[in-house]
Design an enzyme around this catalytic site. Structure first.
Site, short mmCIF file in Angstrom:
data_model
loop_
_atom_site.label_atom_id
_atom_site.label_comp_id
_atom_site.label_asym_id
_atom_site.label_seq_id
_atom_site.Cartn_x
_atom_site.Cartn_y
_atom_site.Cartn_z
N GLY A 231 0.98 -1.02 0.04
CA GLY A 231 -0.08 -0.09 0.02
C GLY A 231 0.93 0.95 -0.02
N SER A 232 0.33 2.22 0.64
CA SER A 232 1.01 3.55 0.75
C SER A 232 2.24 3.60 1.39
CB SER A 232 0.03 4.70 1.30
OG SER A 232 -0.86 4.76 0.89
N THR A 233 2.73 2.65 2.06
CA THR A 233 3.93 2.85 2.77
C THR A 233 5.23 2.52 1.39
OG1 THR A 233 3.70 0.31 2.92
CG2 THR A 233 3.48 1.70 4.99
N ILE A 234 4.66 2.07 0.31
CA ILE A 234 5.89 2.10 -0.55
C ILE A 234 6.12 3.66 -0.97
CG2 ILE A 234 4.69 1.99 -2.82
CD1 ILE A 234 7.22 -0.44 -1.48
N LYS A 235 5.29 4.56 -0.99
CA LYS A 235 5.26 5.85 -1.69
C LYS A 235 6.52 6.39 -1.59
CE LYS A 235 0.34 6.52 -2.12
NZ LYS A 235 -0.86 7.12 -1.74
#
Lengths: 578, 104
Positions: free
Chosen positions: A301-305
């Site tokens: 999810g967004s933790t990769i951004k």
């Protein structure tokens, strides 16, 4: 004959008597010497054998499995010698062992088993030569059984493994089976290192049982080795406790947390829920024993951004002070729509990360070739083994294909279409805190600094980290991960769980980050899988765990809280990029 | 009579003196034999003592392991935390309440 005459009589030698006596004496001596010579020279073996039978013994020195300790020497696994009680039914029958039933009753009592059961095992087949009556009895009980003097009932040394920390590090340390062989976790991976073999030696014993002479080694033993893990048990127990609390409060299926030392790649804590008690071998369940922090992969999810931003900065397609338009808060690509929570208007890079803007991320991702983004993910450790070298580790998943639609490229940038383990996630965040250097993860305490690879330039790593400070400040998505005194660079993530044919109703709540930003020390990734409560956002579920563990751990490690001056500098910096 | 009378003791002593090296060697052999017996007995005593010390070591090792377990279970962090917070009313200071003392 007169008395006088008698005296004058000359003594006469009676020759034959002399010969007889001398002959006898000679005969006696020759036979004695002959016998001695016979025993000594011609046939010494028989007596030697007889003597050896009475004095020669083979002793074996039992060795205990090596200890497993944490980095400060706290015990995680200790072996203690115990005894196994076994019977030789043939001997019991031959020696009429059932004559005195009181002894069997006493045996049954001390073993806490019904007498009938024990007797059945011994009586069922009188020609059997071996049957266990009970394994792993304590030395005190063993002593008692010895004194019962039951014919055909013997004791055998064994070893029992205790795990003083119990469920806290159960999946990581693993367990051994009843024969003292590691079957899970560290116990399994380092089984050879931990296991020793007993040495056997021939000795001569005196009548009272003392060893008086040591003869040759029959079998050279191998002494077991101890193992020092990189785990810090103080942090481990804190991490487990907080994770368990969160898992229970949100009725989640499972949870994992990984704490890494940013500067060495050592794992300081790795805990999972649900856990199990490794000290009782009854009702072990597979799903409790899995070390999910490295066997299970999730869509991040967004933790990769932040890493998309880092990759784009590295590739030079965006600049640190770029402003990106996200108006009107949604974007149509390839017939599908990417949308934000609301219209954020013009955002700096920091703003995109703080508000977790999907539109902004899509624009950044589309600004560079997809192979470059995937390549960056890979160099930062996604899709690769972390180097921890434990059984069952998953490498995560990055699809390797030629063609990507634009929408797929967009989803890649907000963490769908790829899989990462919690361990990989923590490792990626440690790059940010370590000036762009990626280290292999180690579960063993390191003696020297590992060899890392520079995967991001130090400036990019530093500026992305500072961009993330806003996430836990006012206006960010994870106020609950804010720690007073230790500025956090972290990112929330909430990913829908993929089911066959699409995405289902279950979520994964994530939070990953490094702290303190002014002097990074720890990287932590928290994953709570399938929370069943009303809330399922990473910022609500995973962030509080992160904050509690991070602040506690930094205090335990005596990391200095931020000074006023540093705080001002950091605030000025993050404002300048906003 | 006096001529023919021989002093036996004298003869024996003379003969011994004549073979003094042999006698000395014989004496050494005997002493050596006794020394061998003595040292091997001493050796056995030491071996026995060594063995007893090894057994003592094993016993102490077992005791150590059990004490270790006891220590670990008593000093378990969550237990300490529970006692400190519940029974002794202690709590951990927040980072903002911490005062850093620098050792020069």
């Amino acid at each position: 004959m007169s008395k006088q005459a008698k005296r004058k009589q000359k003594p006469q030698l009676i020759q034959w008597r002399l010969y007889v006596v001398v002959g006898f004496v000679c005969l006696m001596f020759t036979s004695l010497i002959g016998r001695a010579a016979y025993i000594q020279i011609i046939e010494p073996e028989k007596l030697r054998h007889e003597s050896d039978m009475r004095t020669l013994r083979t002793t074996s020195r039992e060795v205990q499995r090596g200890l497993i300790t944490d980095r400060n020497g706290e015990m995680l696994a200790v072996s203690v010698p115990v005894k196994a009680v076994y019977a030789d039914p043939k001997v019991v029958h031959d020696k009429n062992g059932f004559a005195d039933m009181r002894r069997w009753q006493a045996l049954a009592d001390v073993l806490h088993e019904p007498k009938e059961d024990i007797l059945k095992r011994v009586q069922s087949n009188p020609r059997k030569r071996f049957t266990y009556l009970k394994r792993q009895v304590t030395p005190a009980v063993a002593d008692y059984i010895k004194q019962l003097k039951l014919p055909g009932v013997y004791l055998k040394p064994e070893s029992r493994r205790y795990y003083p920390t119990g469920e806290i590090s159960a999946q990581l340390v693993g367990i051994t089976n009843i024969d003292d062989k590691g079957i899970e976790g560290i116990e399994n991976t380092y089984d050879d290192w931990l296991t020793g073999t007993p040495s056997k030696q021939k000795v001569r014993k005196s009548r009272d049982g003392h060893v008086v002479e040591r003869l040759d080694m029959v079998q050279e033993g191998e002494s077991p080795n101890d193992l020092v893990l990189s785990i810090d048990q103080r942090i481990q127990q804190l991490a487990y406790r907080e994770l368990k609390k969160a898992t229970e409060a949100n009725q989640a299926t499972s949870g994992s947390i990984v704490v890494l030392d940013v500067h060495t790649g050592e794992v300081l804590a790795m805990a999972n829920t649900p856990s199990y008690n490794p000290n009782s071998r009854e009702n072990l369940q597979g799903f409790r024993m899995r070390n999910r922090a490295l066997t299970d992969s999730y869509e991040p999810g967004s933790t990769i951004k932040p890493f998309v931003v880092a990759a784009a900065l590295e590739a030079g397609t965006i600049k640190v002070d770029d402003i990106i338009k996200t108006n009107p808060g949604r974007m149509r690509i390839g017939g599908k729509i990417v949308r934000d929570g609301r219209n954020y208007g013009d955002l700096s890079l920091s703003g995109i990360l703080v508000h977790s803007s999907n539109v902004g991320m899509t624009k950044i991702a589309l600004s560079m070739p997809v192979q470059e983004l995937l390549g960056a993910y890979q160099t930062m450790g996604l899709g690769n083994y972390s180097g921890i070298n434990l059984e069952g580790e998953s490498a995560g998943l990055i699809h390797d294909r030629r063609r990507w639609s634009e929408f797929e490229r967009a989803t890649l940038s907000f963490g769908y279409g790829l899989m990462a383990t919690p361990l990989q996630l923590a490792r990626m965040y440690s790059i940010l805190g370590n000036k762009g250097v990626l280290y292999p993860v180690s579960i063993l305490k390191l003696k020297q600094e590992p060899e890392g690879t520079q995967v991001l330039s130090p400036e990019v790593a530093q500026s992305v980290m500072e961009m993330l400070v806003g996430v836990t400040e006012k206006g960010g998505t994870a106020l609950k991960a804010h720690i007073e005194g230790y500025p956090v660079a972290g990112k929330t993530g909430t990913a829908r769980k993929a089911v066959a044919g699409g995405y289902g109703e279950d979520y994964v709540a994530l939070f990953a980050g490094v702290a303190p930003v002014h002097n990074p020390k720890l990287a932590i990734a928290v994953v709570v899988n399938e929370p069943k409560g009303d809330r399922y956002y990473g910022g609500d579920i995973a962030a509080p765990v992160f904050a509690a563990v991070m602040s506690g751990a930094l205090q335990m490690l005596n990391v200095e809280p931020i000074s006023k001056r540093e705080k001002v500098r950091l605030a000025a910096n993050s404002r300048s990029v906003e | 009579m006096s001529k023919s009378q021989l002093n036996l003791t004298r003869i024996v002593l003379q003969d011994l003196w004549h073979n003094k090296w042999v006698m000395l060697l014989a004496l050494l052999v005997v002493l050596n034999a006794i020394a061998v017996v003595y040292t091997s007995h001493e050796g056995r005593k030491y071996t026995s003592q060594w063995d007893q010390l090894l057994q003592e070591r094993d016993r102490l090792d077992i005791e150590w392991r059990n004490l270790l377990l006891e220590e670990q279970s008593r000093s378990e962090h969550s237990r300490i935390t529970r006692i400190a917070t519940k029974e002794l009313n202690m709590n951990r200071p927040l980072p903002k309440n911490e005062i850093v003392v620098r050792v020069p």
